[in-house]
Design a protein around this motif. Structure first.
Motif, mmCIF file in Angstrom:
data_model
loop_
_atom_site.group_PDB
_atom_site.id
_atom_site.type_symbol
_atom_site.label_atom_id
_atom_site.label_comp_id
_atom_site.label_asym_id
_atom_site.label_seq_id
_atom_site.Cartn_x
_atom_site.Cartn_y
_atom_site.Cartn_z
ATOM 1 N N ASP A 45 -48.920 25.636 -23.374
ATOM 2 C CA ASP A 45 -48.854 26.743 -24.313
ATOM 3 C C ASP A 45 -49.266 28.057 -23.642
ATOM 4 N N GLU A 46 -48.408 28.518 -22.720
ATOM 5 C CA GLU A 46 -48.614 29.773 -22.005
ATOM 6 C C GLU A 46 -47.278 30.505 -21.937
ATOM 7 N N GLU A 47 -47.320 31.766 -21.493
ATOM 8 C CA GLU A 47 -46.087 32.523 -21.316
ATOM 9 C C GLU A 47 -45.562 32.246 -19.909
ATOM 10 N N ILE A 48 -44.658 31.279 -19.824
ATOM 11 C CA ILE A 48 -44.179 30.760 -18.542
ATOM 12 C C ILE A 48 -43.087 31.684 -17.986
ATOM 13 N N THR A 49 -43.214 32.052 -16.701
ATOM 14 C CA THR A 49 -42.174 32.853 -16.054
ATOM 15 C C THR A 49 -41.291 32.012 -15.134
ATOM 16 N N ALA A 50 -41.802 30.897 -14.602
ATOM 17 C CA ALA A 50 -41.013 29.991 -13.756
ATOM 18 C C ALA A 50 -41.755 28.671 -13.656
ATOM 19 N N PHE A 51 -41.020 27.592 -13.337
ATOM 20 C CA PHE A 51 -41.647 26.288 -13.148
ATOM 21 C C PHE A 51 -40.729 25.405 -12.319
ATOM 22 N N ALA A 52 -41.306 24.318 -11.765
ATOM 23 C CA ALA A 52 -40.501 23.350 -11.016
ATOM 24 C C ALA A 52 -41.245 22.031 -10.945
#
Length: 384
Positions: A45-52
């Motif tokens: 529950d965060e403001e995600i800008t990128a992930f992998a």
């Protein structure tokens, strides 16, 4: 949609609609809302800008972190990792990250892992204030981090490849190939360069040649790339590149290239858009065998078994619905005949809601999505 009779200005039609719905059930189902989704297996529950996803299923992700200085409002994203047991720890505190003496802001927009899952490549889009008059300069750079959060100083110097984007490891877990803009109009073309975690910068890769896009073949020293000449007068060419040996094999001359390049997990096939509507899928071992399907331009991801393709039908980092298609058989077109474009069944994913980003876990168990707005990261069971 809503039944027209239920909102009619004629009372008798509204009453008739209510009676029919009470007896047989209303056929009009209101549109799916985010709260109507099946409950996610996990939520960050965060403001995600990128992930992998890492090869072992861990997740590296960045969180938007705006902050203020005496003169400027800046953004320096934090970088976090979620372990297999769900425990989360911060690898990089953004407001502590500095380079040079000029104020700059950055957002993380891409992650890649080394094949052994021990090193992370975090791609930054940076804007640096160049002078006191307000002139700024944009760049794409890459930070190299261990999964413990320790910066990897390439050749003992710096952990920041600047400029440098679309970075990828080859199979030795040490050599990194990245690109920098070479020609920027009318279409941006890139040149490849080497660096090494142990020895530092090593020079040019495929010197003198320019490319539109590339995607690594997992677990190898190779990548699939779209090459164009610097004058941009010839057609795009699909190339198989051995990045260490600097050898190449031309697979096909394409009718066009619009984006979406994605190599299948096992390295057997590649997908890409030849225009804004048509996705072409080609066999890498037998390049004469391919298929074209109409699906709509967007981001492409493969299922681990390579039988299914998911497409988020929107530009990168823009929100769009996700559809899946079952991969048709790849065939060799008949000489002199028009190449058919198939109209596959487009299966909506997660109630056809719009998402900003998505990925499938390496083991195929989870579909991870980032919703627009708040941009939290949710993991749902991936069902085919």
């Amino acid at each position: 949609m809503i039944c027209p009779c239920s909102v009619s200005r004629f009372k008798f039609l509204r009453n008739l609609c209510a009676l029919v719905c009470a007896v047989v059930g209303c056929y009009a189902i209101p549109p799916a809302r985010p709260q109507d989704l099946d409950k996610p297996a996990q939520t960050i529950d965060e403001e995600i800008t990128a992930f992998a996803f890492a090869p072992d299923g861990r997740i590296v992700y960045s969180v938007r972190r705006p902050f203020k200085t005496k003169k400027y409002d800046l953004e320096h994203d934090d970088i976090w990792i979620q372990d297999a047991n769900g425990k989360r720890r911060r690898l990089l505190q953004g407001d502590k990250f500095t380079r040079g003496d000029r104020p700059f802001t950055y957002a993380v927009d891409l992650f890649r892992w080394s094949p052994n899952g021990k090193i992370i490549l975090a791609q930054f889009f940076t804007t640096t204030l160049m002078n006191d008059s307000g002139k700024t300069q944009d760049a794409t750079a890459t930070l190299v981090l261990e999964d413990s959060g320790k910066e990897v100083k390439l050749g003992g110097t710096d952990s920041f490849i600047n400029p440098g984007g679309n970075a990828e490891f080859v199979a030795d877990n040490l050599t990194i190939v990245y690109d920098t803009p070479s020609v920027q109009v009318p279409q941006t073309l890139y040149s490849f360069h080497f660096t090494n975690a142990a020895t530092g910068p090593a020079g040019n890769c495929f010197e003198g040649r320019t490319f539109v896009d590339s995607d690594p073949i997992s677990g190898t020293n190779s990548a699939i790339a779209i090459e164009r000449d610097k004058a941009q007068t010839g057609p795009p060419r699909l190339q198989h590149l051995d990045l260490l040996a600097q050898e190449d094999v031309e697979l096909a001359t394409l009718d066009g290239y619009a984006g979406g390049l994605a190599v299948s997990p096992g390295g057997h096939k590649v997908a890409y858009f030849i225009d804004d509507e048509v996705l072409e899928v080609r066999d890498l071992a037998e390049p004469a065998y391919f298929v074209r399907v109409r699906v709509g331009l967007g981001k492409v991801r493969w299922s681990p078994d390579e039988t299914q393709i998911l497409v988020k039908r929107a530009p990168e980092k823009k929100s769009g619905d996700i559809v899946s298609i079952n991969l048709p058989a790849l065939t060799r077109p008949l000489a002199g005949k028009p190449i058919p474009v198939l109209e596959p069944t487009l299966n909506p994913v997660l109630h056809a809601l719009a998402f900003r980003d998505f990925a499938i876990s390496p083991d195929g168990k989870y579909l991870a999505v980032v919703a627009p707005g708040k941009r939290n990261l949710q993991l749902f069971p991936f069902t085919r």
